[in-house]
Design a protein around this motif. Structure first.
Motif, PDB file in Angstrom:
ATOM      1  N   TYR A  37       0.681  -1.260  -0.104  1.00 31.13           N
ATOM      2  CA  TYR A  37       0.011  -0.055  -0.035  1.00 31.13           C
ATOM      3  C   TYR A  37       0.865   1.145  -0.048  1.00 31.13           C
ATOM      4  N   GLU A  38       0.291   2.236  -0.667  1.00 25.04           N
ATOM      5  CA  GLU A  38       1.138   3.516  -0.572  1.00 25.04           C
ATOM      6  C   GLU A  38       1.372   4.231   0.571  1.00 25.04           C
ATOM      7  N   ALA A  39       2.548   4.683   0.882  1.00 32.62           N
ATOM      8  CA  ALA A  39       3.261   5.086   2.041  1.00 32.62           C
ATOM      9  C   ALA A  39       2.185   6.241   2.547  1.00 32.62           C
ATOM     10  N   GLU A  40       1.567   6.996   1.639  1.00 35.15           N
ATOM     11  CA  GLU A  40       0.832   7.835   2.388  1.00 35.15           C
ATOM     12  C   GLU A  40      -0.541   7.509   3.024  1.00 35.15           C
ATOM     13  N   ARG A  41      -0.808   6.124   2.935  1.00 31.34           N
ATOM     14  CA  ARG A  41      -1.989   5.542   3.597  1.00 31.34           C
ATOM     15  C   ARG A  41      -1.678   5.090   4.829  1.00 31.34           C
ATOM     16  N   TRP A  42      -0.271   4.888   5.204  1.00 28.09           N
ATOM     17  CA  TRP A  42       0.235   4.635   6.626  1.00 28.09           C
ATOM     18  C   TRP A  42       0.299   5.896   7.324  1.00 28.09           C
ATOM     19  N   LEU A  43      -0.349   5.718   8.519  1.00 28.16           N
ATOM     20  CA  LEU A  43      -0.284   6.959   9.430  1.00 28.16           C
ATOM     21  C   LEU A  43       0.510   6.686  10.748  1.00 28.16           C
ATOM     22  N   THR A  44       1.433   7.543  11.411  1.00 32.75           N
ATOM     23  CA  THR A  44       2.107   7.434  12.473  1.00 32.75           C
ATOM     24  C   THR A  44       1.046   7.014  13.550  1.00 32.75           C
ATOM     25  N   ALA A  45       1.613   6.203  14.348  1.00 33.72           N
ATOM     26  CA  ALA A  45       0.735   5.633  15.505  1.00 33.72           C
ATOM     27  C   ALA A  45       1.532   5.247  16.882  1.00 33.72           C
ATOM     28  N   PRO A  46       0.858   5.634  17.917  1.00 31.60           N
ATOM     29  CA  PRO A  46       1.736   5.546  19.293  1.00 31.60           C
ATOM     30  C   PRO A  46       1.255   4.125  19.686  1.00 31.60           C
ATOM     31  N   VAL A  47       2.492   3.351  20.124  1.00 29.74           N
ATOM     32  CA  VAL A  47       2.152   2.060  20.772  1.00 29.74           C
ATOM     33  C   VAL A  47       3.042   2.252  22.337  1.00 29.74           C
ATOM     34  N   PRO A  48       2.471   1.741  23.271  1.00 27.87           N
ATOM     35  CA  PRO A  48       0.872   1.203  23.315  1.00 27.87           C
ATOM     36  C   PRO A  48      -0.025   2.630  22.918  1.00 27.87           C
ATOM     37  N   GLY A  49      -1.127   1.992  22.412  1.00 29.09           N
ATOM     38  CA  GLY A  49      -1.904   3.240  22.046  1.00 29.09           C
ATOM     39  C   GLY A  49      -3.247   2.137  21.096  1.00 29.09           C
ATOM     40  N   THR A  50      -4.082   3.093  20.697  1.00 28.50           N
ATOM     41  CA  THR A  50      -5.233   2.370  20.127  1.00 28.50           C
ATOM     42  C   THR A  50      -5.666   3.237  18.764  1.00 28.50           C
ATOM     43  N   VAL A  51      -6.611   2.707  18.061  1.00 25.99           N
ATOM     44  CA  VAL A  51      -6.871   3.167  16.510  1.00 25.99           C
ATOM     45  C   VAL A  51      -7.370   4.503  16.765  1.00 25.99           C
ATOM     46  N   ALA A  52      -8.172   4.630  17.587  1.00 26.48           N
ATOM     47  CA  ALA A  52      -8.760   6.001  18.053  1.00 26.48           C
ATOM     48  C   ALA A  52      -7.725   7.044  18.405  1.00 26.48           C
ATOM     49  N   GLN A  53      -7.051   6.494  19.226  1.00 21.83           N
ATOM     50  CA  GLN A  53      -6.128   7.608  19.596  1.00 21.83           C
ATOM     51  C   GLN A  53      -5.236   8.312  18.407  1.00 21.83           C
ATOM     52  N   ALA A  54      -4.607   7.245  17.703  1.00 20.60           N
ATOM     53  CA  ALA A  54      -3.875   7.491  16.413  1.00 20.60           C
ATOM     54  C   ALA A  54      -4.712   8.580  15.562  1.00 20.60           C
ATOM     55  N   LEU A  55      -5.934   8.088  15.446  1.00 19.14           N
ATOM     56  CA  LEU A  55      -6.712   8.964  14.708  1.00 19.14           C
ATOM     57  C   LEU A  55      -7.095  10.251  15.150  1.00 19.14           C
ATOM     58  N   GLN A  56      -7.142  10.325  16.316  1.00 16.36           N
ATOM     59  CA  GLN A  56      -7.407  11.808  17.051  1.00 16.36           C
ATOM     60  C   GLN A  56      -6.052  12.470  16.947  1.00 16.36           C
ATOM     61  N   ILE A  57      -5.088  11.897  17.020  1.00 19.34           N
ATOM     62  CA  ILE A  57      -3.727  12.769  16.537  1.00 19.34           C
ATOM     63  C   ILE A  57      -3.402  13.170  15.266  1.00 19.34           C
ATOM     64  N   HIS A  58      -4.123  12.635  14.349  1.00 20.68           N
ATOM     65  CA  HIS A  58      -4.045  13.106  12.932  1.00 20.68           C
ATOM     66  C   HIS A  58      -5.415  13.808  12.488  1.00 20.68           C
ATOM     67  N   GLN A  59      -6.245  14.125  13.719  1.00 24.11           N
ATOM     68  CA  GLN A  59      -7.411  15.113  13.385  1.00 24.11           C
ATOM     69  C   GLN A  59      -8.187  14.240  12.479  1.00 24.11           C
ATOM     70  N   ARG A  60      -8.553  13.037  12.586  1.00 20.82           N
ATOM     71  CA  ARG A  60      -9.499  12.177  11.660  1.00 20.82           C
ATOM     72  C   ARG A  60     -10.608  11.582  12.421  1.00 20.82           C
ATOM     73  N   TRP A  61     -10.535  11.851  13.670  1.00 23.05           N
ATOM     74  CA  TRP A  61     -11.708  11.249  14.637  1.00 23.05           C
ATOM     75  C   TRP A  61     -11.709  12.256  15.737  1.00 23.05           C
TER      76      TRP A  61
END
Length: 848
Positions: A37-61
């Motif tokens: 998959y294209e690199a731009e579809r991958w989002l940085t995400a914290p671990v430990p963490g959740t999907v909602a947390q990562a999307l919140q960081i990127h202002q997508r949730w």
């Protein structure tokens, strides 16, 4: 997530920010496909963490307009460099929590399939790591729960009312976010707890059991450790350290590389551990040391406590005794501090638990609809003297224990949590489930279906092999029906959701309420402002109503429950009051649930009451709004918190109206030392006329007991204090009792009794004054004085937390309240309001 630590284990940090990818269910089956998959579809995400947390960081949730994380597959990936290890060492990847159904690959090799978010896993990856200095790739796929739920499963024997998804019973994940009306729609998906690489040298500890108990006045410790040698060497000596004392352990070698240690230690005259309301929290550091030719391996076993905890449940009673003393358990049902991550820092836990302790709460329940809490939570409860009622994570569903795969999965889960909790002093009750017996019974099924072999036989046997704490099969349980209030434990909602009169708290004969007093408790304005914009009105706005908890599929919510008691206690029409004066409505509504809670707990703490405890549903809100918590989602106390703070004190006083038998005053002393106190009684007519000379007497309260005093007898003549006989017009509106220490003058408790019900009159002015002086530590000392009676004095001080709030003040009375800064210190500004005054009073700041 083992409770012990080994000094020869080395934690190797993996990247804290991974990458995350969303794909449609089943569309991506391998890491190679995910990597395409294209690199731009991958989002940085914290671990430990959740999907909602990562999307919140990127202002997508946003929690106000959430997405359903269960609808997609989610991939996580990271790269890390192979470490340089010692000769003979092993490398283990540890996964402390994966939510929920997941698959893991390391360097393209499948290493783990997980079907349980509550399980911790360890995978030896020594042979899979690339040569030192080279990069490794780790992929985790979290499978769409919605897609898995859509697959065919055997039907349950009965349907749960808690959630729309009957097949959730097959999947070991939290119900939070999946219970309409109960919790925010935030589904936990992702590596919600840590992922780490660990190097192990010398040995691997496979099990470590260290238990403390009492034997008369002595402390007894039993220790057993199972381990496997990694480099062919064996320990030649072993010892158990408890406090400053050392005790030898015997070594038994099993085969070429495995061995066990076992032994006992006895310490004479140990200091006992008590709930904080009853005594000190003595803790002894414990460890096991293994001696080798060239090194010493130390296994840290945490801190042990010597205390006995017994559950008395014969003949319908339900009472917890600690060190032989009956404990009135009071507190609340715990919720995760962050609904998005389900985790928190130790500092957050400490602040929140310290507030519970300040409210004299001595028990918290981790319920079956939540998650097993972080180790920091249990350690702090040990230190702070807060008992824990721990449910296993089963609630309201017909779990398929007859399925061998499912049964093996949950047995491993239960073993892990028992291993982790066995050394904690705070563990008071371990409970099989939440509301399964009640759910079946309320659906009209016969008694044969209420119970299961897993909760009645298998799970208690498993518990006995790990912990000495009492086991209880279900909350609630006991009686002709499992939710019968006067037998066993109950989820008491007579006063509350069932809108029974306050007298029901006595009539029901509640023995122990592991859930009770559920209200939509209104927070302060600063929290309301996070939900509503200026001009949007509370209580009827859709955004407000979206956050008011409700039982699924009912035609009412918990705003309606609060309004019922508002009408009963203050004699107002809630709907008309909202229409004509929303600020007055909010002011009365904030305190009404506190008034109800204080009444019920005073009733349950009477000497002749059969009750041995009650836990509010909830301690803290899951998101900002009028939630069930007595503390809001930001950690700010609501009015009900302060009412509980006063009535739950280990040394205090409160009234009870016994009708034509008169007014009684109850004095409580749960501490180990007697109280030499002064008791003052006074009668007033509103707004502020004293009608009897203040009675001042000396009283002594023995340790661990209470006293009942007949107030008429103390005053020496009949005054119809409860206004039960009504031979003439009432001569008083308020009876005030103040209990204080004789030597220091420190006020231990105050109680106000209103024979004609709570006042609901607003005066033009009551002569209220407030002055604050800055202290050396940055706090302010607020001095409050009133000429007339002040009802529910509310301190509004932005950025400062009052140590007391929403209290009554008798005519001519004064009170000192400390205001502690929250965050950055700033100049104090604020005001005071009361229910019986039309105007607020500004706080005057005095500068030297």
């Amino acid at each position: 997530m083992n409770a012990y630590q080994v000094n020869t284990y080395r934690q190797i940090a993996l990247p804290t920010h991974w990458e995350m990818l969303a794909v449609s269910p089943g569309s991506c089956e391998t890491p190679e496909q995910a990597a395409a998959y294209e690199a731009e579809r991958w989002l940085t995400a914290p671990v430990p963490g959740t999907v909602a947390q990562a999307l919140q960081i990127h202002q997508r949730w946003d929690i106000s307009v959430p997405l359903n994380a269960d609808e997609q597959d989610w991939w996580y990936r990271c790269t890390f460099t192979s470490p340089i290890g010692e000769v003979g060492s092993r490398f283990v990847l540890k996964f402390d929590g994966l939510a929920s159904i997941s698959d893991i690959w390391l360097n393209g090799e499948s290493i783990l399939h997980s079907e349980n978010m509550f399980l911790a896993y360890e995978v030896d990856v020594t042979s899979l790591l690339r040569p030192r200095g080279e990069e490794n790739t780790l992929y985790i796929r979290f499978n769409s729960l919605k897609a898995l739920l859509a697959k065919k499963h055997p039907r349950p024997r009965w349907r749960t009312q808690l959630t729309d998804h009957q097949h959730l019973r097959w999947f070991r994940t939290t119900l939070l976010g999946r219970m309409p009306g109960w919790s925010p729609p935030v589904q936990t998906v992702g590596p919600w707890r840590g992922v780490t690489l660990e190097e192990r040298v010398t040995l691997t500890v496979e099990r470590c059991d260290v238990r403390a108990s009492l034997k008369g006045n002595a402390g007894l410790v039993t220790a057993e450790l199972q381990a496997r040698s990694l480099v062919g060497t064996r320990p030649n000596r072993a010892a158990l350290h408890v406090g400053a004392e050392i005790f030898p352990l015997s070594i038994q070698h099993i085969g070429a590389d495995s061995f066990t240690l076992h032994g006992e230690a006895q310490l004479d005259e140990v200091e006992l551990w008590w709930p904080h309301t009853h005594g000190k929290q003595s803790l002894y550091p414990a460890s096991i040391e293994l001696g080798y030719e060239e090194e010493t391996v130390r296994v840290d076993c945490g801190r042990l406590a010597f205390r006995s905890i017994k559950l008395l449940s014969e003949h319908g009673e339900f009472a917890i005794h600690v060190n032989g003393e009956p404990i009135f358990c009071r507190g609340a049902c715990w919720t995760p501090l962050n609904i998005v991550t389900l985790t928190a820092s130790r500092q957050d836990y400490e602040q929140t638990l310290s507030m519970a302790r300040k409210a004299s709460m001595n028990m918290l329940r981790v319920g079956g609809t939540m998650v097993y809490e972080d180790e920091a939570f249990y350690k702090l409860c040990d230190e702070l003297g807060i008992l824990v009622w721990q449910d296993f994570m089963f609630a309201n569903m017909d779990y398929p224990f007859t399925d061998p795969t499912f049964l093996a999965n949950v047995q491993t889960e239960c073993e892990q949590i028992l291993q982790r909790l066995q050394g904690h002093a705070c563990l008071a009750i371990i409970c099989g489930n939440s509301e399964i017996e009640q759910q079946i019974a309320m659906l009209g099924f016969s008694e044969e279906m209420w119970q299961s072999d897993f909760f009645e036989q298998q799970l208690p046997a498993l518990c006995r092999s790990y912990v000495d704490t009492a086991y209880w099969p279900s909350s609630p349980s006991g009686g002709a029906l499992p939710f019968q209030a006067n037998v066993g434990n109950s989820h008491y909602q007579g006063v509350g959701a069932y809108m029974r009169p306050l007298e029901d708290a006595r009539q029901s004969g509640t023995r122990f309420a592991s859930e009770c007093l559920t209200f939509a408790n209104i927070p302060e304005d600063q929290t309301i402002d996070l939900v509503l914009r200026p001009g949007e009105s509370p209580t009827n706005h859709p955004k407000w109503k979206a956050r008011v908890p409700r039982d699924h599929a009912t035609g009412w919510d918990f705003d309606d429950i609060r309004d019922y008691y508002l009408q009963q206690l203050f004699r107002v029409d809630p709907m008309r009051l909202r229409y004509t004066d929303i600020q007055r409505y909010l002011a009365l509504s904030r305190v009404v649930s506190g008034e109800v809670m204080a009444y019920v707990f005073a009733e349950w703490r009477r000497q002749s009451s059969p009750s041995q405890g009650g836990l509010i549903w909830f301690y803290r809100d899951l998101w900002p709004g009028a939630g069930w918590g007595v503390v809001d989602a930001l950690g700010h106390p609501k009015a009900a918190y302060y009412y509980l703070q006063r009535v739950l004190r280990p040394k205090t006083c409160f009234f009870s109206d016994e009708g034509v038998s008169g007014l009684y005053l109850h004095l409580v002393n749960e501490q180990a030392e007697p109280i030499n106190a002064r008791l003052e009684l006074a009668l007033y007519r509103l707004p502020g006329t004293q009608v009897e000379e203040t009675l001042s007497i000396e009283v002594s309260i023995p340790p661990r007991v209470g006293k009942e005093l007949h107030v008429d007898a103390l005053l020496g003549r009949f005054l119809d204090l409860t206004y039960a006989y009504r031979f003439g017009p009432p001569v008083h509106d308020i009876v005030v009792a103040i209990l204080s220490e004789r030597e220091t003058g420190q006020v231990l408790g105050e109680s106000f009794y209103f024979p004609h019900g709570l006042p609901n009159v607003q005066e033009q002015s009551i002569g209220l004054q407030a002055q604050a002086a800055l202290q050396v530590d940055g706090s302010y000392l607020l001095q409050i004085h009133t000429e007339q009676f002040a009802q529910a004095v509310a301190i509004n001080a932005s950025g400062y937390l009052p140590e007391e709030n929403y209290f009554h003040l008798y005519p001519g009375g004064t009170k000192s309240v400390r205001l502690t800064p929250q965050g950055n210190k700033s100049t104090l500004w604020g005001s005071l309001t009361t229910l019986n005054s039309q105007h607020s009073v500004n706080i005057q700041v005095i500068f030297d």
